[in-house]
Design an enzyme around this catalytic site. Sequence first.
Site, PDB file in Angstrom:
ATOM      1  N   GLU A   1       0.864  -1.195   0.000  1.00 16.36           N
ATOM      2  CA  GLU A   1       0.000   0.000   0.000  1.00 16.36           C
ATOM      3  C   GLU A   1       0.895   1.237   0.000  1.00 16.36           C
ATOM      4  O   GLU A   1       2.101   1.138   0.284  1.00 16.36           O
ATOM      5  CB  GLU A   1      -0.900  -0.027   1.247  1.00 16.36           C
ATOM      6  CG  GLU A   1      -1.817  -1.235   1.242  1.00 16.36           C
ATOM      7  CD  GLU A   1      -2.880  -1.218   2.336  1.00 16.36           C
ATOM      8  OE1 GLU A   1      -2.848  -0.290   3.180  1.00 16.36           O
ATOM      9  OE2 GLU A   1      -3.728  -2.118   2.329  1.00 16.36           O
TER      10      GLU A   1
ATOM     11  N   GLY B   1      30.852  -1.837 -24.404  1.00 15.56           N
ATOM     12  CA  GLY B   1      31.217  -0.444 -24.643  1.00 15.56           C
ATOM     13  C   GLY B   1      29.960   0.395 -24.856  1.00 15.56           C
ATOM     14  O   GLY B   1      28.900   0.112 -24.271  1.00 15.56           O
TER      15      GLY B   1
ATOM     16  N   GLY C   1       1.302   3.412   2.161  1.00 16.58           N
ATOM     17  CA  GLY C   1       1.944   3.628   3.457  1.00 16.58           C
ATOM     18  C   GLY C   1       2.632   2.395   4.027  1.00 16.58           C
ATOM     19  O   GLY C   1       3.170   2.441   5.128  1.00 16.58           O
TER      20      GLY C   1
ATOM     21  N   GLU D   1       9.181  -8.408  -3.857  1.00  8.41           N
ATOM     22  CA  GLU D   1       9.037  -9.707  -3.168  1.00  8.41           C
ATOM     23  C   GLU D   1       9.829  -9.672  -1.862  1.00  8.41           C
ATOM     24  O   GLU D   1      10.399 -10.679  -1.437  1.00  8.41           O
ATOM     25  CB  GLU D   1       9.539 -10.864  -4.062  1.00  8.41           C
ATOM     26  CG  GLU D   1       9.009 -10.835  -5.476  1.00  8.41           C
ATOM     27  CD  GLU D   1       7.762 -11.666  -5.697  1.00  8.41           C
ATOM     28  OE1 GLU D   1       7.602 -12.657  -4.991  1.00  8.41           O
ATOM     29  OE2 GLU D   1       6.959 -11.299  -6.560  1.00  8.41           O
TER      30      GLU D   1
HETATM   31  C1  LIG Z   1       7.842  -2.447 -10.438  1.00 12.24           C
HETATM   32  C2  LIG Z   1       7.260  -2.880  -9.123  1.00 12.24           C
HETATM   33  C3  LIG Z   1       6.276  -3.856  -9.108  1.00 12.24           C
HETATM   34  C4  LIG Z   1       5.691  -4.253  -7.895  1.00 12.24           C
HETATM   35  N1  LIG Z   1       4.698  -5.167  -7.913  1.00 12.24           N
HETATM   36  C5  LIG Z   1       4.024  -5.428  -6.751  1.00 12.24           C
HETATM   37  C6  LIG Z   1       2.856  -6.276  -6.768  1.00 12.24           C
HETATM   38  O1  LIG Z   1       2.475  -6.804  -7.829  1.00 12.24           O
HETATM   39  N2  LIG Z   1       2.196  -6.473  -5.597  1.00 12.24           N
HETATM   40  C7  LIG Z   1       2.590  -5.912  -4.432  1.00 12.24           C
HETATM   41  O2  LIG Z   1       1.945  -6.133  -3.418  1.00 12.24           O
HETATM   42  N3  LIG Z   1       3.690  -5.110  -4.380  1.00 12.24           N
HETATM   43  C8  LIG Z   1       4.404  -4.846  -5.514  1.00 12.24           C
HETATM   44  N4  LIG Z   1       5.505  -4.018  -5.481  1.00 12.24           N
HETATM   45  C9  LIG Z   1       5.873  -3.371  -4.239  1.00 12.24           C
HETATM   46  C10 LIG Z   1       7.156  -3.887  -3.622  1.00 12.24           C
HETATM   47  O3  LIG Z   1       6.947  -5.160  -3.093  1.00 12.24           O
HETATM   48  C11 LIG Z   1       7.600  -2.848  -2.586  1.00 12.24           C
HETATM   49  O4  LIG Z   1       8.052  -1.708  -3.287  1.00 12.24           O
HETATM   50  C12 LIG Z   1       8.675  -3.392  -1.653  1.00 12.24           C
HETATM   51  O5  LIG Z   1       8.159  -4.372  -0.810  1.00 12.24           O
HETATM   52  C13 LIG Z   1       9.309  -2.269  -0.794  1.00 12.24           C
HETATM   53  O6  LIG Z   1       8.335  -1.514  -0.178  1.00 12.24           O
HETATM   54  P1  LIG Z   1       8.421   0.103  -0.264  1.00 12.24           P
HETATM   55  O7  LIG Z   1       8.590   0.457  -1.696  1.00 12.24           O
HETATM   56  O8  LIG Z   1       7.271   0.654   0.470  1.00 12.24           O
HETATM   57  O9  LIG Z   1       9.778   0.480   0.465  1.00 12.24           O
HETATM   58  P2  LIG Z   1       9.957   0.724   2.059  1.00 12.24           P
HETATM   59  O10 LIG Z   1       9.372  -0.392   2.806  1.00 12.24           O
HETATM   60  O11 LIG Z   1       9.501   2.095   2.348  1.00 12.24           O
HETATM   61  O12 LIG Z   1      11.521   0.663   2.175  1.00 12.24           O
HETATM   62  C14 LIG Z   1      12.400   1.771   1.869  1.00 12.24           C
HETATM   63  C15 LIG Z   1      13.835   1.319   2.146  1.00 12.24           C
HETATM   64  O13 LIG Z   1      13.968   1.005   3.541  1.00 12.24           O
HETATM   65  C16 LIG Z   1      14.437  -0.321   3.694  1.00 12.24           C
HETATM   66  N5  LIG Z   1      13.859  -0.914   4.907  1.00 12.24           N
HETATM   67  C17 LIG Z   1      12.549  -0.913   5.291  1.00 12.24           C
HETATM   68  N6  LIG Z   1      12.399  -1.552   6.454  1.00 12.24           N
HETATM   69  C18 LIG Z   1      13.629  -1.956   6.845  1.00 12.24           C
HETATM   70  C19 LIG Z   1      14.147  -2.654   7.982  1.00 12.24           C
HETATM   71  N7  LIG Z   1      13.338  -3.108   8.947  1.00 12.24           N
HETATM   72  N8  LIG Z   1      15.468  -2.882   8.049  1.00 12.24           N
HETATM   73  C20 LIG Z   1      16.297  -2.455   7.060  1.00 12.24           C
HETATM   74  N9  LIG Z   1      15.878  -1.803   5.963  1.00 12.24           N
HETATM   75  C21 LIG Z   1      14.554  -1.550   5.858  1.00 12.24           C
HETATM   76  C22 LIG Z   1      13.997  -1.047   2.444  1.00 12.24           C
HETATM   77  O14 LIG Z   1      14.757  -2.203   2.195  1.00 12.24           O
HETATM   78  C23 LIG Z   1      14.197   0.039   1.397  1.00 12.24           C
HETATM   79  O15 LIG Z   1      15.550   0.080   1.011  1.00 12.24           O
HETATM   80  C24 LIG Z   1       6.136  -3.655  -6.674  1.00 12.24           C
HETATM   81  C25 LIG Z   1       7.153  -2.699  -6.711  1.00 12.24           C
HETATM   82  C26 LIG Z   1       7.708  -2.301  -7.899  1.00 12.24           C
HETATM   83  C27 LIG Z   1       8.795  -1.253  -7.901  1.00 12.24           C
END
Ligand SMILES: Cc1cc2nc3c(=O)[nH]c(=O)nc-3n(C[C@H](O)[C@H](O)[C@H](O)COP(=O)(O)OP(=O)(O)OC[C@H]3O[C@@H](n4cnc5c(N)ncnc54)[C@H](O)[C@@H]3O)c2cc1C
Length: 380
Positions: free
Chosen positions: A126, A338, A128, A362
């Site tokens: 989501e 290159g 958030g 994932e």
């Molecule tokens: C092209 C694309 C396709 C996607 N498809 C799907 C889909 O089909 N279904 C679906 O449900 N989701 C999907 N996603 C979502 C994806 O799973 C999330 O983007 C991912 O889980 C990370 O969540 P976030 O982007 O909110 O990052 P955040 O959770 O906000 O993380 C930001 C950074 O903080 C780090 N971080 C967060 N918590 C911790 C912790 N406890 N310790 C250390 N580091 C931490 C993360 O590793 C990251 O580097 C997709 C994303 C993309 C980009």
Amino acid sequence: MDFALSEEQTAIFDMAYAFGQENIAPFARQWESDGTIPKTLWPQIGELGFGALYVSEDSGGSNLTRLDATLVFEALSMACPSVAAFLSIHNMCAKMLDNFADDDLKARIMPDVLSLNTVLSYCLTEPGSGSDAAALKTRAERTNEGYTLNGTKAFISGGGYSDAYVCMVRTGQDGPKGISTVYVEDGTPGLSFGALEEKMGWKSQPTAQVQFDDCKIPAGNLVGTEGDGFKYAMMGLDGGRLNIAACSLGAAQAGLDMTLQYMSERKAFGQSIDQFQALQFRLADMEIELQAARTFLRQAAWKLDNGAPDATKFCAMAKKFVTETGSKVVDQCLQLHGGYGYLADYGIEKLVRDLRVHQILEGTNEIMRLIVSRQMLANR
Ligand SMILES: Cc1cc2nc3c(=O)[nH]c(=O)nc-3n(C[C@H](O)[C@H](O)[C@H](O)COP(=O)(O)OP(=O)(O)OC[C@H]3O[C@@H](n4cnc5c(N)ncnc54)[C@H](O)[C@@H]3O)c2cc1C
């Protein structure tokens, strides 16, 4: 210990590879610029049994092992990792439905899921909550007829494109135990989609927010038991992580194969560039790294197939290692091309863009480390 693929496994790999080279590779760039994959491709893939790779035979699936499935994704990714990864998401959802949906729901939806006439999306993230997925807020209120959904899912692969959405929603208390899984068909009133996201890679897959505004679904669209949805979502991800890793592996192997060929043709300083020992050593390093990644991935898949207690840890380790190795290798492939590596015609820059996201979704590779280190600390 036997590291060889069986005859059947070799046949599965070959079939997926041949299908990909004939039906995906020639069109992958066009689909990228179109920003979509023709819907007609999916039933063709369904005919191979790839719409339900590890769904049980009783439910009409192919009943392959997780290891077998990684072979399919490795082989298809040699044609296009974006298309292959999208198929992985569908398979993750299909397995969740096969495991947990009740007989009525299965009888209604599974035939089309198996044949890929129904393409599935997985809706957990989501705006958030990403890594902290159990903090999700989309609500499903119980009504006399079923559930009314309100909320937004972000980053959904296939948002606005898929035929149905397997959604994790809140039916109860805060935290993982208040989450349930529901099945939402396209066309349900109250279901709508955000604008298509513009992305770095995976461009042939439409990605969009999925929005629920008083979206009403029948009670029969609950998957499994109320409150168990987060568990189902996480179980789906173990296999999903293997598949995403396999997509990195196959694409990187394709990149390395192209690079080997290119280096025999490209001349500099009076010889083909594959004659420079410094570059030969880089080829060797890439080969070593990819073989190590392949072995590690197959071991993790084997652990999941055999219900090993540390299977989740191994899936997380393999996902991190193989996706990072894949990205490193395709980046090197680009360097060895290159300036031509930077041009779309040579097919390498697409791989660099497509594979990058495998380190993010994932479960990010930071979350993979979290899973591994938690187990290490717990087992001290
Ligand atoms: C092209 C694309 C396709 C996607 N498809 C799907 C889909 O089909 N279904 C679906 O449900 N989701 C999907 N996603 C979502 C994806 O799973 C999330 O983007 C991912 O889980 C990370 O969540 P976030 O982007 O909110 O990052 P955040 O959770 O906000 O993380 C930001 C950074 O903080 C780090 N971080 C967060 N918590 C911790 C912790 N406890 N310790 C250390 N580091 C931490 C993360 O590793 C990251 O580097 C997709 C994303 C993309 C980009």
